[in-house]
Design a protein around this motif. Structure first.
Motif, PDB file in Angstrom:
ATOM      1  N   LYS A   1       0.826  -1.202   0.000  1.00 39.58           N
ATOM      2  CA  LYS A   1       0.000   0.000   0.000  1.00 39.58           C
ATOM      3  C   LYS A   1       0.865   1.258   0.000  1.00 39.58           C
ATOM      4  N   ALA A   2       1.955   1.244   0.756  1.00 37.79           N
ATOM      5  CA  ALA A   2       2.847   2.399   0.803  1.00 37.79           C
ATOM      6  C   ALA A   2       3.469   2.654  -0.568  1.00 37.79           C
ATOM      7  N   LYS A   3       3.901   1.607  -1.236  1.00 41.80           N
ATOM      8  CA  LYS A   3       4.477   1.763  -2.568  1.00 41.80           C
ATOM      9  C   LYS A   3       3.430   2.293  -3.548  1.00 41.80           C
ATOM     10  N   LEU A   4       2.198   1.804  -3.436  1.00 41.24           N
ATOM     11  CA  LEU A   4       1.127   2.265  -4.307  1.00 41.24           C
ATOM     12  C   LEU A   4       0.831   3.745  -4.075  1.00 41.24           C
ATOM     13  N   ILE A   5       0.790   4.158  -2.816  1.00 41.22           N
ATOM     14  CA  ILE A   5       0.529   5.559  -2.491  1.00 41.22           C
ATOM     15  C   ILE A   5       1.639   6.455  -3.029  1.00 41.22           C
ATOM     16  N   ILE A   6       2.878   6.048  -2.867  1.00 40.06           N
ATOM     17  CA  ILE A   6       4.001   6.826  -3.384  1.00 40.06           C
ATOM     18  C   ILE A   6       3.933   6.913  -4.903  1.00 40.06           C
ATOM     19  N   LEU A   7       3.628   5.794  -5.551  1.00 41.70           N
ATOM     20  CA  LEU A   7       3.524   5.781  -7.006  1.00 41.70           C
ATOM     21  C   LEU A   7       2.408   6.702  -7.485  1.00 41.70           C
ATOM     22  N   LEU A   8       1.241   6.648  -6.841  1.00 43.55           N
ATOM     23  CA  LEU A   8       0.131   7.507  -7.228  1.00 43.55           C
ATOM     24  C   LEU A   8       0.474   8.986  -7.032  1.00 43.55           C
ATOM     25  N   GLY A   9       1.148   9.304  -5.937  1.00 44.16           N
ATOM     26  CA  GLY A   9       1.561  10.683  -5.699  1.00 44.16           C
ATOM     27  C   GLY A   9       2.524  11.181  -6.754  1.00 44.16           C
ATOM     28  N   ILE A  10       3.494  10.357  -7.115  1.00 40.46           N
ATOM     29  CA  ILE A  10       4.471  10.743  -8.132  1.00 40.46           C
ATOM     30  C   ILE A  10       3.790  10.931  -9.488  1.00 40.46           C
ATOM     31  N   ILE A  11       2.895  10.001  -9.833  1.00 41.63           N
ATOM     32  CA  ILE A  11       2.180  10.118 -11.104  1.00 41.63           C
ATOM     33  C   ILE A  11       1.362  11.398 -11.137  1.00 41.63           C
ATOM     34  N   TRP A  12       0.669  11.717 -10.048  1.00 44.99           N
ATOM     35  CA  TRP A  12      -0.148  12.922 -10.019  1.00 44.99           C
ATOM     36  C   TRP A  12       0.707  14.175 -10.202  1.00 44.99           C
ATOM     37  N   VAL A  13       1.829  14.247  -9.514  1.00 43.16           N
ATOM     38  CA  VAL A  13       2.685  15.429  -9.611  1.00 43.16           C
ATOM     39  C   VAL A  13       3.244  15.563 -11.024  1.00 43.16           C
ATOM     40  N   VAL A  14       3.647  14.455 -11.636  1.00 41.58           N
ATOM     41  CA  VAL A  14       4.199  14.513 -12.993  1.00 41.58           C
ATOM     42  C   VAL A  14       3.126  14.939 -13.994  1.00 41.58           C
ATOM     43  N   ILE A  15       1.910  14.434 -13.827  1.00 42.67           N
ATOM     44  CA  ILE A  15       0.832  14.783 -14.751  1.00 42.67           C
ATOM     45  C   ILE A  15       0.456  16.253 -14.625  1.00 42.67           C
ATOM     46  N   THR A  16       0.491  16.791 -13.421  1.00 45.83           N
ATOM     47  CA  THR A  16       0.059  18.166 -13.231  1.00 45.83           C
ATOM     48  C   THR A  16       1.157  19.199 -13.462  1.00 45.83           C
ATOM     49  N   LEU A  17       2.345  18.759 -13.809  1.00 52.84           N
ATOM     50  CA  LEU A  17       3.398  19.728 -14.129  1.00 52.84           C
ATOM     51  C   LEU A  17       2.987  20.537 -15.347  1.00 52.84           C
ATOM     52  N   PRO A  18       3.496  21.749 -15.455  1.00 52.67           N
ATOM     53  CA  PRO A  18       3.119  22.595 -16.594  1.00 52.67           C
ATOM     54  C   PRO A  18       3.429  21.931 -17.931  1.00 52.67           C
ATOM     55  N   LEU A  19       2.618  22.264 -18.888  1.00 49.14           N
ATOM     56  CA  LEU A  19       2.822  21.720 -20.227  1.00 49.14           C
ATOM     57  C   LEU A  19       4.143  22.224 -20.798  1.00 49.14           C
ATOM     58  N   PRO A  20       4.698  21.489 -21.747  1.00 51.19           N
ATOM     59  CA  PRO A  20       5.997  21.900 -22.314  1.00 51.19           C
ATOM     60  C   PRO A  20       5.990  23.307 -22.901  1.00 51.19           C
ATOM     61  N   TRP A  21       4.857  23.792 -23.369  1.00 47.51           N
ATOM     62  CA  TRP A  21       4.830  25.145 -23.928  1.00 47.51           C
ATOM     63  C   TRP A  21       5.061  26.207 -22.863  1.00 47.51           C
ATOM     64  N   ILE A  22       4.778  25.885 -21.607  1.00 47.82           N
ATOM     65  CA  ILE A  22       5.090  26.829 -20.530  1.00 47.82           C
ATOM     66  C   ILE A  22       6.586  26.785 -20.220  1.00 47.82           C
ATOM     67  N   VAL A  23       7.150  25.583 -20.226  1.00 48.29           N
ATOM     68  CA  VAL A  23       8.558  25.416 -19.880  1.00 48.29           C
ATOM     69  C   VAL A  23       9.460  25.997 -20.966  1.00 48.29           C
ATOM     70  N   ASN A  24       9.127  25.749 -22.219  1.00 48.02           N
ATOM     71  CA  ASN A  24       9.998  26.155 -23.322  1.00 48.02           C
ATOM     72  C   ASN A  24       9.670  27.530 -23.891  1.00 48.02           C
ATOM     73  N   ASN A  25       8.708  28.220 -23.320  1.00 49.47           N
ATOM     74  CA  ASN A  25       8.306  29.523 -23.834  1.00 49.47           C
ATOM     75  C   ASN A  25       9.245  30.607 -23.299  1.00 49.47           C
ATOM     76  N   PRO A  26       9.934  31.321 -24.175  1.00 51.10           N
ATOM     77  CA  PRO A  26      10.851  32.367 -23.691  1.00 51.10           C
ATOM     78  C   PRO A  26      10.122  33.577 -23.098  1.00 51.10           C
ATOM     79  N   LEU A  27       8.823  33.712 -23.351  1.00 51.97           N
ATOM     80  CA  LEU A  27       8.074  34.849 -22.819  1.00 51.97           C
ATOM     81  C   LEU A  27       7.683  34.664 -21.348  1.00 51.97           C
TER      82      LEU A  27
END
Length: 68
Positions: free
Chosen positions: A7-33
């Motif tokens: 269960k602990a491994k599953l919770i950690i995995l779900l948390g990591i997946i959620w954080v990675v999915i909610t990271l800004p889209l590449p257009w925010i990261v690569n946008n010079p503006l």
């Protein structure tokens, strides 16, 4: 004991997946503006907004009867 580790491994995995999915889209990261301060604010907002969803995932993993 193995069930708790599983269960602990599953919770950690779900948390990591959620954080990675909610990271800004590449257009925010690569946008010079988008300045560094704007990018940091966006990351902070995403981090704060992710906390309740990660907690819900943890609670529903530990007590699935709460989801019904």
């Amino acid at each position: 004991m193995k069930d708790k580790k599983k269960k602990a491994k599953l919770i950690i995995l779900l948390g990591i997946i959620w954080v990675v999915i909610t990271l800004p889209l590449p257009w925010i990261v690569n946008n010079p503006l988008v300045s560094d301060s704007q990018f940091n604010i966006i990351l902070a907002i995403i981090g704060v907004m992710s906390i309740p969803f990660i907690m819900l995932g943890i609670i529903w993993t530990l007590k699935p009867e709460l989801a019904t």
